[in-house]
Scaffold this motif. Structure first.
Motif, PDB file in Angstrom:
ATOM      1  N   MET A  30       0.947  -1.348   0.063  1.00 32.03           N
ATOM      2  CA  MET A  30      -0.146  -0.104   0.117  1.00 32.03           C
ATOM      3  C   MET A  30       0.826   1.407   0.000  1.00 32.03           C
ATOM      4  O   MET A  30       1.583   1.217   0.647  1.00 32.03           O
ATOM      5  CB  MET A  30      -0.830  -0.006   1.290  1.00 32.03           C
ATOM      6  CG  MET A  30      -1.908   1.033   1.498  1.00 32.03           C
ATOM      7  SD  MET A  30      -3.090   1.163  -0.005  1.00 32.03           S
ATOM      8  CE  MET A  30      -4.090  -0.539   0.371  1.00 32.03           C
ATOM      9  N   ASP A  31       0.735   2.167  -0.797  1.00 33.75           N
ATOM     10  CA  ASP A  31       1.284   3.367  -0.722  1.00 33.75           C
ATOM     11  C   ASP A  31       0.504   4.501   0.087  1.00 33.75           C
ATOM     12  O   ASP A  31      -0.601   4.250   0.166  1.00 33.75           O
ATOM     13  CB  ASP A  31       1.492   3.955  -2.478  1.00 33.75           C
ATOM     14  CG  ASP A  31       1.796   2.781  -3.293  1.00 33.75           C
ATOM     15  OD1 ASP A  31       2.858   2.099  -3.050  1.00 33.75           O
ATOM     16  OD2 ASP A  31       1.324   2.619  -4.441  1.00 33.75           O
ATOM     17  N   THR A  32       1.230   5.614   0.153  1.00 34.10           N
ATOM     18  CA  THR A  32       0.721   6.672   0.962  1.00 34.10           C
ATOM     19  C   THR A  32       0.826   7.905   0.363  1.00 34.10           C
ATOM     20  O   THR A  32       1.732   8.456  -0.062  1.00 34.10           O
ATOM     21  CB  THR A  32       1.501   6.592   2.369  1.00 34.10           C
ATOM     22  OG1 THR A  32       1.338   5.338   2.966  1.00 34.10           O
ATOM     23  CG2 THR A  32       0.768   7.704   3.257  1.00 34.10           C
ATOM     24  N   GLY A  49      -3.923   5.716   2.613  1.00 35.50           N
ATOM     25  CA  GLY A  49      -3.300   4.486   1.785  1.00 35.50           C
ATOM     26  C   GLY A  49      -4.177   4.358   0.483  1.00 35.50           C
ATOM     27  O   GLY A  49      -5.216   4.081   0.441  1.00 35.50           O
ATOM     28  N   ASN A 103      -3.255   3.080  -3.970  1.00 37.70           N
ATOM     29  CA  ASN A 103      -2.378   2.341  -5.163  1.00 37.70           C
ATOM     30  C   ASN A 103      -1.935   3.617  -5.959  1.00 37.70           C
ATOM     31  O   ASN A 103      -2.706   3.992  -6.792  1.00 37.70           O
ATOM     32  CB  ASN A 103      -3.188   1.266  -5.683  1.00 37.70           C
ATOM     33  CG  ASN A 103      -2.436   0.630  -6.581  1.00 37.70           C
ATOM     34  OD1 ASN A 103      -1.287   1.133  -7.282  1.00 37.70           O
ATOM     35  ND2 ASN A 103      -2.811  -0.455  -6.818  1.00 37.70           N
ATOM     36  N   THR A 104      -0.872   3.972  -5.998  1.00 42.50           N
ATOM     37  CA  THR A 104      -0.216   5.011  -6.814  1.00 42.50           C
ATOM     38  C   THR A 104       0.464   4.424  -8.116  1.00 42.50           C
ATOM     39  O   THR A 104       0.757   5.318  -9.029  1.00 42.50           O
ATOM     40  CB  THR A 104       0.833   5.808  -6.132  1.00 42.50           C
ATOM     41  OG1 THR A 104       2.118   5.047  -5.943  1.00 42.50           O
ATOM     42  CG2 THR A 104       0.316   6.502  -4.890  1.00 42.50           C
ATOM     43  N   ARG A 105       0.294   3.189  -8.332  1.00 44.15           N
ATOM     44  CA  ARG A 105       0.854   2.735  -9.573  1.00 44.15           C
ATOM     45  C   ARG A 105       0.159   3.238 -11.025  1.00 44.15           C
ATOM     46  O   ARG A 105       0.996   3.612 -11.860  1.00 44.15           O
ATOM     47  CB  ARG A 105       0.804   1.186  -9.620  1.00 44.15           C
ATOM     48  CG  ARG A 105       1.684   0.441  -8.723  1.00 44.15           C
ATOM     49  CD  ARG A 105       1.601  -1.219  -8.768  1.00 44.15           C
ATOM     50  NE  ARG A 105       2.208  -1.445  -7.545  1.00 44.15           N
ATOM     51  CZ  ARG A 105       1.297  -2.337  -6.692  1.00 44.15           C
ATOM     52  NH1 ARG A 105       0.154  -2.306  -6.772  1.00 44.15           N
ATOM     53  NH2 ARG A 105       1.940  -2.646  -5.535  1.00 44.15           N
ATOM     54  N   ALA A 158       1.484   6.803 -11.469  1.00 42.44           N
ATOM     55  CA  ALA A 158       2.927   6.832 -11.608  1.00 42.44           C
ATOM     56  C   ALA A 158       3.232   6.576 -13.052  1.00 42.44           C
ATOM     57  O   ALA A 158       3.991   7.197 -13.523  1.00 42.44           O
ATOM     58  CB  ALA A 158       3.567   5.815 -10.799  1.00 42.44           C
TER      59      ALA A 158
END
Length: 124
Positions: free
Chosen positions: A1-3, A35, A37-39, A42
């Motif tokens: 999990m990204d932040t 939290g 999902n930055t994929r 990105a």
């Protein structure tokens, strides 16, 4: 999990249990960790694929100004519910500091952690 995080968001608001606290707005300081999902954001490099942190900051500010609750606990729980409703976040940590609430204490506040499924399970 990204932040995705926001630190030190200051909002002037009416809040408190005592009559004198409800006479004038006072500063509240928020820290949020979202939290996400930055994929996709990105890889695409498009804001439409990201959580708009300026929009999150504005929602927190608007809710805080509008709600005017007695308790910080009520405020942060309401903010959490609304952020999950409005943004594609999976987890949330939010803290709010009420400067000057207690004499000779540097910081007083509330911190909560919630997951999206916390609200699905309790049905609101």
């Amino acid at each position: 999990m990204d932040t995705v995080f926001l630190q030190g968001l200051e909002v002037e608001a009416i809040i408190g249990v005592y009559g004198w606290e409800r006479q004038l707005p006072r500063p509240l300081i928020f820290d949020l960790a979202l939290g996400v999902n930055t994929r996709e954001a990105a890889s695409s490099d498009h804001v439409r694929d990201a959580v708009d942190y300026a929009a999150v900051a504005e929602r927190v500010s608007a809710i805080t100004r509008e709600l005017q609750p007695a308790l910080l606990e009520t405020l942060v729980e309401t903010i959490a519910r609304r952020l999950f409703d409005e943004f594609p976040i999976q987890q949330l940590q939010i803290s709010v500091n009420k400067p000057g609430a207690v004499a000779k204490v540097k910081a007083v506040g509330v911190r909560i952690e919630r997951r999206r499924e916390d609200y699905a399970a309790c049905g609101r």
